[in-house]
Structures are given as C-alpha cells and as structure tokens.
Design a protein around this motif. Structure first.
Motif, mmCIF file in Angstrom:
data_model
loop_
_atom_site.group_PDB
_atom_site.id
_atom_site.type_symbol
_atom_site.label_atom_id
_atom_site.label_comp_id
_atom_site.label_asym_id
_atom_site.label_seq_id
_atom_site.Cartn_x
_atom_site.Cartn_y
_atom_site.Cartn_z
ATOM 1 N N ASN A 280 2.736 2.635 1.094
ATOM 2 C CA ASN A 280 1.332 1.738 0.582
ATOM 3 C C ASN A 280 0.479 2.986 0.686
ATOM 4 N N ALA B 87 0.588 5.751 -1.803
ATOM 5 C CA ALA B 87 0.094 5.397 -3.402
ATOM 6 C C ALA B 87 -1.696 5.327 -3.088
ATOM 7 N N LEU B 88 -2.073 5.184 -1.983
ATOM 8 C CA LEU B 88 -3.319 4.293 -2.264
ATOM 9 C C LEU B 88 -4.434 5.959 -1.615
ATOM 10 N N GLU C 220 -5.589 7.578 -4.290
ATOM 11 C CA GLU C 220 -5.830 7.797 -5.168
ATOM 12 C C GLU C 220 -7.864 8.095 -4.669
ATOM 13 N N LEU D 292 6.868 7.684 -6.262
ATOM 14 C CA LEU D 292 5.252 7.304 -5.919
ATOM 15 C C LEU D 292 3.817 9.081 -6.137
ATOM 16 N N TRP E 210 -6.983 -7.893 -4.319
ATOM 17 C CA TRP E 210 -6.696 -6.704 -5.065
ATOM 18 C C TRP E 210 -5.654 -6.211 -5.045
ATOM 19 N N ASP F 226 -2.948 -5.664 -7.273
ATOM 20 C CA ASP F 226 -1.498 -3.886 -7.801
ATOM 21 C C ASP F 226 -0.636 -3.818 -7.033
ATOM 22 N N THR F 227 -0.167 -5.209 -7.107
ATOM 23 C CA THR F 227 1.504 -5.076 -6.609
ATOM 24 C C THR F 227 2.320 -5.311 -8.087
ATOM 25 N N SER G 29 1.237 -5.684 -10.761
ATOM 26 C CA SER G 29 0.894 -4.238 -11.534
ATOM 27 C C SER G 29 2.223 -3.468 -11.465
ATOM 28 N N GLY G 30 2.675 -3.470 -10.324
ATOM 29 C CA GLY G 30 3.702 -1.897 -9.770
ATOM 30 C C GLY G 30 2.802 -0.594 -9.497
ATOM 31 N N ARG G 31 1.518 -1.137 -9.718
ATOM 32 C CA ARG G 31 0.236 0.479 -8.868
ATOM 33 C C ARG G 31 1.178 0.845 -7.454
ATOM 34 N N LEU G 32 0.873 -0.718 -6.613
ATOM 35 C CA LEU G 32 1.495 -0.356 -5.563
ATOM 36 C C LEU G 32 2.838 -1.080 -4.855
#
Ligand SMILES: NC(=O)c1ccc[n+]([C@@H]2O[C@H](COP(=O)([O-])OP(=O)(O)OC[C@H]3O[C@@H](n4cnc5c(N)ncnc54)[C@H](OP(=O)(O)O)[C@@H]3O)[C@@H](O)[C@H]2O)c1
Length: 302
Positions: A166, A169-170, A173, A193, A259, A263-264, A266-269
């Motif tokens: 995580n 990924a963050l 950004e 990732l 949030w 995001d999890t 949606s697959g972003r995390l």
C-alpha cells in the motif's frame, strides 16, 4: 440471542499456544458507538507480538484478567448507541488501536466508536475488506510522514507485504520515484504496483519507508540528510548522518478508511487474502505467519 460471545485472548502471553478462546458478556453500544457482528479479522504481525508478550514486557499492557487480540475487522452493524446514524445491517470495516485492552477483533462481536468504521463498498467482500483497515490506514499515514516526493527516490522495504504494498501505491501518487525491496518471487507483484524492484538495495536513497522493519539496516540505506520512516514505535533507530527519523503509529480514521476501501474495491490499492480460517484455529494461523513467507493475510472467521 446468547448473552455472551466468543473472543480470543491471552492471559499469560507466551506465543500461539497461550491464545485462549473465552466467552465474555455482550456489551451494549454507548453514545457514539456501534456493535458489529464480525465476519473476518486479519492476523497481523502486531498480534503475534502481543501474543508473545512483547508489549507486556515493555510495560504497555496493564490488563488484570486477559488481553484482547486483533486490530482490524469487517462485519455487519447489529446495534447502534445514542447519536449514531449508521443503519443496522450496514456492512462496515474498521480499526481499533492500542495495546492495553481486554477486547479485540478476534471475536464474534465488537463494540467500537462509529468514527472508527467505514462502509464496505458493493463489490468488496467482507473477507477482503477485513485485511484493509490496519495496513491501508497505516500506509496512508506513513505516506503523510514522507510528504510530497517531488521526484525524489524512495525505497520501500518489505514492498510485497500488506503495509509495503500500500505504501508503494500511495507514495507514487505523492510524487515519489519508488523502488520496492522484496524477495525474488515478489517481483511481478511489486512491478505490478508500478514500482521498480530490487532484492538488494545499495545505499543512497532520499528516503526509506521501512515496512520490513529492517531498522539499522534500513537507515543505513538512506543518504546523508535524507528521511527514514520506521514502523516500530519506541524502537526507532537513532538519527545519524543528518537523517530525519520519523515513526509510524497507525490510528483509526473512519472517514479516510472509506476512501481506502473504495480504492481497494477499484483495484487501485492491493489487498491480498492468503486463507480464511475459523477463529478456533487462531493458534495455527499465528504459527504459520511466524514462519514468514506468507503473502496475503490469514483472516479469522468467527
Ligand atoms: N507502527 C505501526 O503503526 C504499524 C502499522 C502496520 C504495520 N506495522 C509493522 O510494519 C511491518 C510490516 O507489516 P506487514 O503487515 O506489511 O507485514 P508483512 O505482510 O509480513 O510484510 C513484511 C514483508 O517484508 C518482507 N521482508 C522482511 N525482511 C525482508 C528483507 N530483508 N528483504 C526483503 N523483504 C523482506 C517479508 O518477506 P518474508 O515474509 O519473505 O520474510 C514480507 O513480505 C511489521 O513489523 C508491522 O508490525 C506497524
């Protein structure tokens, strides 16, 4: 309805074999609280440390009878206290923190502050949601300690772990140029990732996020005047060579968790479940995690 529920605790901590399942009275939620029927609770490294008595030895636990286990959970709201507008029946996930408590999420039920929970979005099952709160929030809070990257180079140790994945990924950004340090077999996951990958990092990084808890070995990888963010409060390495040392202390935050869960979903995390095990088999789950090499969380199901 039974007036007691089952929960896993330690009385005299001594590793997995000291974990007991006991019956305790059901508690009604007070003002600002909700009661949740737990569907899943993640087994995290901190739980192994509590069961082993690490925090008892540090003087951080002062429970006369037993100490609760488990930090994060997902489940369904079954009752709400005065002033709470969350509907009964809502699927939620949340985090409780602190070492000095006689209750935890390794349980059939939990009474928790409504501020510490968030709705689980449609499309995210409760088992997967259960592995999100501690390490999703911890990662977001760790990246706060890193600040904006502005193209600087960040090494994330333990990048294939629940926290490290995580953070990778963050932090990307937030403008960090991220490399993940992980085992050979983790290359596909870490590159997936969007990070660079290494199994052995040379020194010289602008910042190190030490999600593998390498401690002194981790700070040795930071350039002079750089930034080190550790994950072991109270055991952070000394500041050397002008390096700033910060340490993560993860805290509940329901609004932010909402949030992170979205995001999890949606697959972003990333969120990985290794296995679902009955609460009764908590000791064997702890033994398996202690061996290392597990990818994804064990989730206890009451
Ligand atoms: N302070 C806080 O608020 C807070 C919050 C959350 C987590 N944490 C701490 O953060 C740490 C990570 O938690 P987690 O849940 O992400 O654990 P995890 O899922 O077990 O991940 C740790 C990862 O680090 C890897 N690793 C360990 N040594 C390594 C090395 N020398 N080189 C490459 N990879 C290495 C492990 O691989 P192997 O399994 O193959 O060894 C594993 O993939 C734990 O110490 C936890 O207690 C602290």
């Amino acid at each position: 309805m039974s007036r007691t529920f089952r929960t896993a605790v330690v009385r005299t901590p001594g590793g997995p074999d000291s974990i007991e399942i006991i019956d305790v009275p059901i508690v009604e939620p007070g003002p600002g609280q909700v009661r949740v029927e737990i569907a899943g609770a993640a087994v995290n490294p901190v739980d192994l440390a509590v069961a082993a008595g690490l925090f008892h030895r540090r003087g951080l636990v002062n429970q006369p009878h037993h100490t609760g286990l488990g930090w994060d959970f997902a489940g369904t709201v079954t009752a709400v206290g005065p002033g709470v507008e969350v509907p009964v029946g809502r699927r939620v996930a949340g985090l409780i923190d602190g070492f000095d408590r006689d209750f935890g999420t390794y349980a059939e039920q939990l009474v928790v502050s409504a501020d510490a929970i968030a709705p689980v979005p449609d499309g995210l099952d409760l088992t997967t949601a259960a592995v999100v709160p501690l390490n999703g929030l911890a990662a977001a809070q760790l990246v706060d300690l890193l600040g904006d990257g502005r193209g600087r180079r960040l090494l994330v140790t333990g990048a294939a772990g629940a926290l490290g994945g995580n953070v990778v990924a963050l932090a990307r950004e937030r403008g960090w140029q991220v490399t993940g340090l992980a085992r050979t077999q983790d290359e596909e996951f870490v590159r997936g990732l969007g990070a660079d990958f290494t199994t052995e990092a040379a020194p010289g990084w602008d910042a190190v996020a030490d999600a593998a808890a390498l401690q002194e070995q981790g700070i040795a990888l930071v350039r002079d005047g750089g930034l080190f963010v550790g994950v072991q409060p109270g055991a952070e390495p000394a500041e050397v060579r002008g390096i700033t040392v910060r340490v993560l202390v993860a805290r509940p935050d329901g609004a932010r968790l909402a949030w992170i869960l979205a995001d999890t979903a949606s697959g972003r995390l990333p969120a990985r479940v290794h296995a679902i095990v009955p609460l009764d088999q908590v000791a064997s789950a702890h033994r398996a995690v202690a061996k290392g090499g597990v990818r994804g969380r064990y989730v206890l199901q009451p």
